[in-house]
Design an enzyme around this catalytic site. Structure first.
Site, PDB file in Angstrom:
ATOM      1  N   LYS A 280       0.840  -1.201   0.000  1.00 36.76           N
ATOM      2  CA  LYS A 280       0.000   0.000   0.000  1.00 36.76           C
ATOM      3  C   LYS A 280       0.879   1.257   0.000  1.00 36.76           C
ATOM      4  O   LYS A 280       0.609   2.220  -0.714  1.00 36.76           O
ATOM      5  CB  LYS A 280      -0.935  -0.018   1.222  1.00 36.76           C
ATOM      6  CG  LYS A 280      -2.044  -1.046   1.081  1.00 36.76           C
ATOM      7  CD  LYS A 280      -2.768  -1.339   2.383  1.00 36.76           C
ATOM      8  CE  LYS A 280      -3.755  -2.500   2.160  1.00 36.76           C
ATOM      9  NZ  LYS A 280      -4.392  -2.974   3.376  1.00 36.76           N
TER      10      LYS A 280
ATOM     11  N   GLN B  58      -4.941  -1.689   9.551  1.00 39.46           N
ATOM     12  CA  GLN B  58      -4.716  -2.985   8.904  1.00 39.46           C
ATOM     13  C   GLN B  58      -5.305  -4.105   9.758  1.00 39.46           C
ATOM     14  O   GLN B  58      -5.020  -4.208  10.955  1.00 39.46           O
ATOM     15  CB  GLN B  58      -3.201  -3.195   8.696  1.00 39.46           C
ATOM     16  CG  GLN B  58      -2.840  -4.473   7.978  1.00 39.46           C
ATOM     17  CD  GLN B  58      -3.346  -4.506   6.528  1.00 39.46           C
ATOM     18  OE1 GLN B  58      -3.266  -3.523   5.802  1.00 39.46           O
ATOM     19  NE2 GLN B  58      -3.879  -5.649   6.121  1.00 39.46           N
TER      20      GLN B  58
ATOM     21  N   ASP C 121     -11.458   2.884   4.147  1.00 42.37           N
ATOM     22  CA  ASP C 121     -11.784   1.458   4.047  1.00 42.37           C
ATOM     23  C   ASP C 121     -13.296   1.233   4.041  1.00 42.37           C
ATOM     24  O   ASP C 121     -13.763   0.129   3.767  1.00 42.37           O
ATOM     25  CB  ASP C 121     -11.166   0.699   5.228  1.00 42.37           C
ATOM     26  CG  ASP C 121     -10.040  -0.217   4.780  1.00 42.37           C
ATOM     27  OD1 ASP C 121      -9.948  -0.480   3.574  1.00 42.37           O
ATOM     28  OD2 ASP C 121      -9.272  -0.662   5.653  1.00 42.37           O
TER      29      ASP C 121
END
Ligand code: NAP
Length: 296
Positions: free
Chosen positions: A54, A98, A121
């Site tokens: 990422k 994460q 997200d």
């Protein structure tokens, strides 16, 4: 007839180039550099690889990335503190925590602590609700990537029977929500299956578009797939493989070799949905920067 391979790496590259061009425009015309903060707790090897990918993708597209790698023993209060700090930081437009978090950390509480307007997200309850209401702001990256892949490959889900196997809040449920949306890229008739679905094959065989997101390696086999179906494999599992130098390799939820003989099109693992997830994260970060600076 062998299936067409849907090349996620190629489609993701196109999205990343578009993001890079748009990021350059934002910087030149408005002095805005979109920034993504990634919070990683602990040393899970797979998570470290994802975080690195990422970060590299951000840098390549001209976005700023901020790594917040916290030790595995970090308390929940300390993680929430760090998120609160990032919520206030004007250089940070998007925040990603994460997953998975260590088991002792309350995941919904942690994800809910990310400011909804930085929730790239799409896991914050407000963004989940907006998606279900049909007025999405941030859509979770993997489902968004699957939708994008279908559209870009010429498989518009409109009017199709889509069968999704897996009902997680990260993949299956938001995917159901976007594909049945009354909007471009939606308008599918969606069936959502899970581990309690009796006779799974009875449903999967009816799919025009079959999407596997279970985490069960190679469990969707050719007899479970309708001739000519489009098959999207979200699953990623590492299995032992003595022929590989590493002794293992990544496989999906679909028995690729068998299903490819029957399907019209299929995504590989790796190189299918995975690269799209990262590309959509960049897109959502750009969107967050635009929202923040009131740019159309
Ligand atoms: P998850 O939270 O473990 O959810 C798995 C879902 O599959 C659950 O709904 C479960 O049903 C269902 N399921 C499990 N075994 C099943 C079976 N035998 N028959 C029918 N349904 C079954 O997993 P996830 O986070 O959604 O991830 C799923 C897979 O996608 C994993 O391999 C993950 O690594 C991969 N993934 C890939 C990406 C990417 O970017 N490529 C992103 C996210 C996830 P119940 O609800 O009844 O337990």
């Amino acid at each position: 007839m062998a299936a067409t391979i849907i090349d996620g790496t190629r489609h993701a590259r196109t999205v990343r180039q578009e993001v890079a061009a748009e990021a350059a425009r934002l910087r030149a015309e408005h002095g805005v550099v979109p920034g993504l903060a990634v919070v990683l707790v602990g040393d899970d090897p797979a998570s470290k690889v994802y975080v690195r990918m990422k970060r590299d993708a951000c840098e390549e597209a001209g976005l700023r990335s901020f790594d917040h790698h916290l030790p595995g023993e970090t308390t929940e209060a300390e993680i929430l503190d760090r998120i609160a700090h990032l919520n206030r930081d004007p250089a940070v437009h998007g925040i990603l925590v994460q997953l998975p978090l260590p088991p002792r950390i309350n995941e919904p509480r942690t994800l809910g602590a990310v400011a909804a307007e930085k929730d790239v997200d799409g896991f914050h309850p407000l963004n989940v609700g907006l998606l279900l209401l049909g007025t999405p702001r941030f859509v979770p990256c993997t489902p968004l990537g699957v939708q994008h892949l279908l559209m870009q490959s010429g498989f518009d889900p409109a009017g199709q029977h889509v069968v999704i196997v897996g009902r997680s809040t990260v993949v299956g449920k938001p995917l159901m929500a976007i594909l049945c949306q009354k909007a471009p890229g939606g308008n599918a008739t969606v069936t959502l299956c899970h581990s309690q679905t009796p006779d799974l094959a009875r449903f999967t065989r009816q799919a025009d578009i079959l999407i596997a997101a279970m985490g069960c390696p190679r469990s969707i086999t050719a007899p479970m797939v309708r001739e000519g179906a489009v098959v999207i494999d979200v699953g990623v599992s590492r299995v032992a493989d003595s022929s590989s130098p590493k002794g293992s390799r990544l496989v999906g939820d679909v028995d690729f070799d068998g299903v490819a003989q029957k399907a019209r099109a299929i995504t590989p693992v790796p190189g299918g949905v995975g690269p799209m997830t990262i590309a959509m994260l960049l897109k959502n970060t750009l969107l967050a920067a635009r929202y923040r600076h009131n740019l159309p």
